[in-house]
Design an enzyme around this catalytic site. Sequence first.
Site, PDB file in Angstrom:
ATOM      1  N   HIS A 217      45.954 -25.467 -27.516  1.00 15.25           N
ATOM      2  CA  HIS A 217      46.976 -26.290 -28.171  1.00 15.25           C
ATOM      3  C   HIS A 217      47.069 -27.633 -27.466  1.00 15.25           C
ATOM      4  CE1 HIS A 217      49.179 -22.401 -29.621  1.00 15.25           C
ATOM      5  NE2 HIS A 217      48.116 -22.665 -30.336  1.00 15.25           N
ATOM      6  N   ASP A 314      50.779 -17.267 -31.186  1.00 16.54           N
ATOM      7  CA  ASP A 314      49.555 -17.661 -31.868  1.00 16.54           C
ATOM      8  C   ASP A 314      48.384 -16.802 -31.383  1.00 16.54           C
ATOM      9  OD1 ASP A 314      47.892 -19.080 -33.552  1.00 16.54           O
ATOM     10  OD2 ASP A 314      47.603 -20.749 -32.165  1.00 16.54           O
TER      11      ASP A 314
END
Length: 371
Positions: A217, A314
């Site tokens: 990310h 995630d």
Amino acid sequence: MILGEKKKLLIVDDSAFMRKLISDFFTEHPQIDVVGTARNGKDALLKMKSLKPDVVTMDVEMPEMNGIEALKLIMAEYPVPIVMLSSTTKSGTENTMLAMEYGAVDFVAKPSGTISLDLHKVKDELVEKIFHASQVPVKKIRNTEVSKLPKKTVNENEHGSSLPIAATSEISKEHKWVTSRKKIVLIGTSTGGPRALQEVLTRLPKNINSPILVVQHMPAGFTKSLANRLDQLSEIHVKEAEHGEVLMDGTAYIAPGGLHLQLARIGTNYAVEINNQLPPRVGHRPSVDILFESASLLTDVDKIAVIMTGMGSDGSKGLIQLKEKGVVKAIGESADTCIVYGMPKAAFETGLIDEVADVDDIAKIIMKFLP
């Protein structure tokens, strides 16, 4: 933390405007109290001693002593979680990656340069990251020495062999793990990920019989610097993924910041697909779930899925799809070494993790599953 006790925040920035703006973000925060500000790294070191903050936000580019120099001294003398504020210039992104290596917990990209009048655009992200950083135990950031293999020479940047599609087009769910079958390694991570990736990728041998696809990310502009830094330190080749390139053994492909990374077929090979059409998934682009889900559709190659430190969940939904549709070994980073035990915890709770390991053992486990 005792109920009602706030974590103490020190704000370090050479701009008085930025110091005031960031301070205002926390005026009504129930768990963060701004105890002081500093105008550069030297000032920050003095304030560290007197104010004893629990968390620091640190500008990268400052006069007299910049954020990188201050970070190294703070981590040596008064280790606390630090969140960097960085510009997206080439030097800014490279210095941010160095900061991650030296022990910074996370970073936030300024929207428009050194003095960002529009910093409110990233207010929620900054507040969230500082809050989560304030919860990180000092023992997890105290050791900033990470493994470093000898840097490549100019001629060592070889690509491995391409990854052809296996002869069998479909694999039944009953198919067992066979070490000799072709494999793809998939890695997902977030907060604390740059250092975790360094621990893992620098321990992989250059003759590894698999490509590695990585979702970290990160906003646009930073992943190229991350890939370049990891490439210098690793035996394998590490690069920012490019649309359409065929997967090669011995190469790690990092998803470009702000874009989804997927797998696709090109002829008889597997290839990178960069997608800017799909929206963020639960706030993330790139998304680990998106990578895992695309890989789950390619049932003629086995996967090793690795989920490491990071906030949120995630990767968990994608892991479920990987396990439902193919042959997968899943590795989760242990709570002991995660900066934030969010993503690996969510993955573990699916019941589909095969191995839980400290970050410095993950490369060894990956190699155990490879031909």
